[in-house]
Scaffold this active site. Structure first.
Site, PDB file in Angstrom:
ATOM      1  CD1 TRP A  23     -28.843  29.810  36.511  1.00 32.61           C
ATOM      2  CD2 TRP A  23     -29.784  27.794  36.672  1.00 32.61           C
ATOM      3  NE1 TRP A  23     -29.224  29.434  35.246  1.00 32.61           N
ATOM      4  CE2 TRP A  23     -29.800  28.201  35.313  1.00 32.61           C
ATOM      5  CE3 TRP A  23     -30.328  26.557  37.013  1.00 32.61           C
ATOM      6  CZ2 TRP A  23     -30.340  27.410  34.307  1.00 32.61           C
ATOM      7  CZ3 TRP A  23     -30.872  25.764  36.010  1.00 32.61           C
ATOM      8  CH2 TRP A  23     -30.867  26.190  34.680  1.00 32.61           C
TER       9      TRP A  23
ATOM     10  CG  ASP B 178     -23.852  27.272  40.569  1.00 32.18           C
ATOM     11  OD1 ASP B 178     -22.934  27.035  39.764  1.00 32.18           O
ATOM     12  OD2 ASP B 178     -25.063  27.294  40.241  1.00 32.18           O
TER      13      ASP B 178
ATOM     14  CE  LYS C  46     -23.913  28.246  32.543  1.00 31.25           C
ATOM     15  NZ  LYS C  46     -24.830  28.565  31.446  1.00 31.25           N
TER      16      LYS C  46
END
Length: 371
Positions: free
Chosen positions: A116, A185, A209
């Site tokens: 990511w 992030d 999440k």
């Protein structure tokens, strides 16, 4: 004898609800799910479901403001911080952050510690001079680069990092100690522990999440950092548009769930309390992995994630059998990411300690039979 589908497992209230180790969308607190169920047909006294009311109604406005108030309490946010509920996931933020904050004649530094983070860098490089300050790709993202070897630009607009590596199972223990603002992030470890909020200019996290369901992305941006943004910008991709007013329809139901999860966290005792629970879960699982050669952790011990625990077995055939038999035992979604294989147990905030205990017991049983 009760079937697994009828049994109420320890830590659960609902018959047939199993232990969910999915990486995302991930487990939600069961009390929140039950509250959602009770309120779904009729929200308070409005005569309709929360799914059916206007995003500009007083009822939704109250939900959003309570969610913001909970976040301020949990993180100790001052009024200098804007709290946004956006859409497009973290992947849109990969582009929106540099669009807003990477100057045409400047640079931004990126720590590339997983898939990511690599995607975030790629999006930024479409827009300008985004630099690799450090990378762990040389060892398949199994470690975090030593800060002593980072190649930092002291004039960078920001340093971007991904606090937790969902796929490869690594996590920054603390914030990078740099002079420039941090952009993070935090999708897979947001609100799992206290953080030093003063070090950040912007934090973004897909909710699916640790904070709520898929469909909403939380963005926290400090006002002095916001004022540095490039202009002009496309209206919808300008953070200033969203800090100024409710510009368009937000994901109402997702924000409604986020408010409940944040309240659940507060009721537990906040971030210090959930961090203690998460530490105990992770320690129990890593202790079991390290107890024999049958299980092998894939992340460097000093970089191990407390959210996503990754490990391998002696063969891929055994890993496949492990996942299948675990599901039969009531342990869901333990297959590793398709890009790396192996086993991954995501033990986010809402994963109950009883689930980790059950997984460890299963690991003991599986090794006795197949080791």
């Amino acid at each position: 004898m009760q079937t697994l589908e009828a049994r109420i497992l320890p830590g659960m209230q609902t018959p047939g609800r199993l232990y969910n180790f999915a990486a995302g969308p991930a487990v939600l607190p069961e009390p929140v799910l039950l509250e959602m169920k009770a309120e779904l047909p009729l929200y308070k006294n409005v005569g309709a479901s929360i799914l059916e009311i206007s995003h500009r109604s007083p009822e939704y406005t109250d939900v959003a403001e309570r969610a913001r108030a909970h976040l301020r309490r949990l993180l100790g946010l001052s009024d200098d911080w804007h709290i946004l509920f956006l859409q497009g996931g973290a992947s849109l933020q990969f582009h929106q952050v540099p669009l807003n904050f990477l100057p045409k004649d400047g640079t931004a530094d990126y720590l590339v510690t997983g898939s990511w983070a690599k995607k975030a860098l790629k999006e930024a490089q479409f827009l300008g001079n985004a630099r690799v300050a450090a990378s762990s790709e040389d060892r398949n993202f199994s470690y975090l680069p030593d800060p002593a070897v980072w190649d930092l630009d002291p004039a960078a607009a920001y340093l971007h990092f991904t606090s937790n590596n969902t796929i490869f199972g690594t996590q920054f223990a603390t914030e990078p100690q740099v002079e420039v603002p941090l952009v993070c992030d935090a999708s897979s470890d947001f609100l799992s522990r206290p953080i030093d909020i003063d070090r950040y200019g912007l934090i973004y996290a897909g909710a699916q999440k640790n904070v709520g369901p898929a469909g909403v992305t939380l963005v926290l941006v400090r006002d002095d950092f916001l004022q540095r943004r490039n202009r002009p910008l496309p209206t919808l991709l300008d953070y200033g548009t969203h800090t100024a007013k409710l510009f368009h329809t937000p994901p109402v139901y997702a924000v409604y769930v986020v408010e409940k999860v944040l309240r659940w966290l507060l009721d537990l005792g906040g971030l210090a309390a959930i961090a203690k629970i998460n530490e105990a879960k992770a320690q129990q699982l890593y202790t079991r992995i390290d107890a024999s050669d049958f299980y092998r952790g894939t992340a460097a011990p000093e970089a191990r994630s407390k959210m996503n625990v990754t490990f391998r077995l002696p063969s891929e055939e055994l890993e496949k059998r492990f996942v299948e038999e675990a599901k039969e035992a009531g342990l869901l979604a333990l297959k590793g990411h398709r890009s790396v294989g192996g086993i991954r147990a995501s033990i986010y905030n809402a994963c109950p300690p009883e689930a980790v205990e059950a997984l460890v017991d299963f690991m003991d049983h599986f090794e006795r039979r197949h080791g």
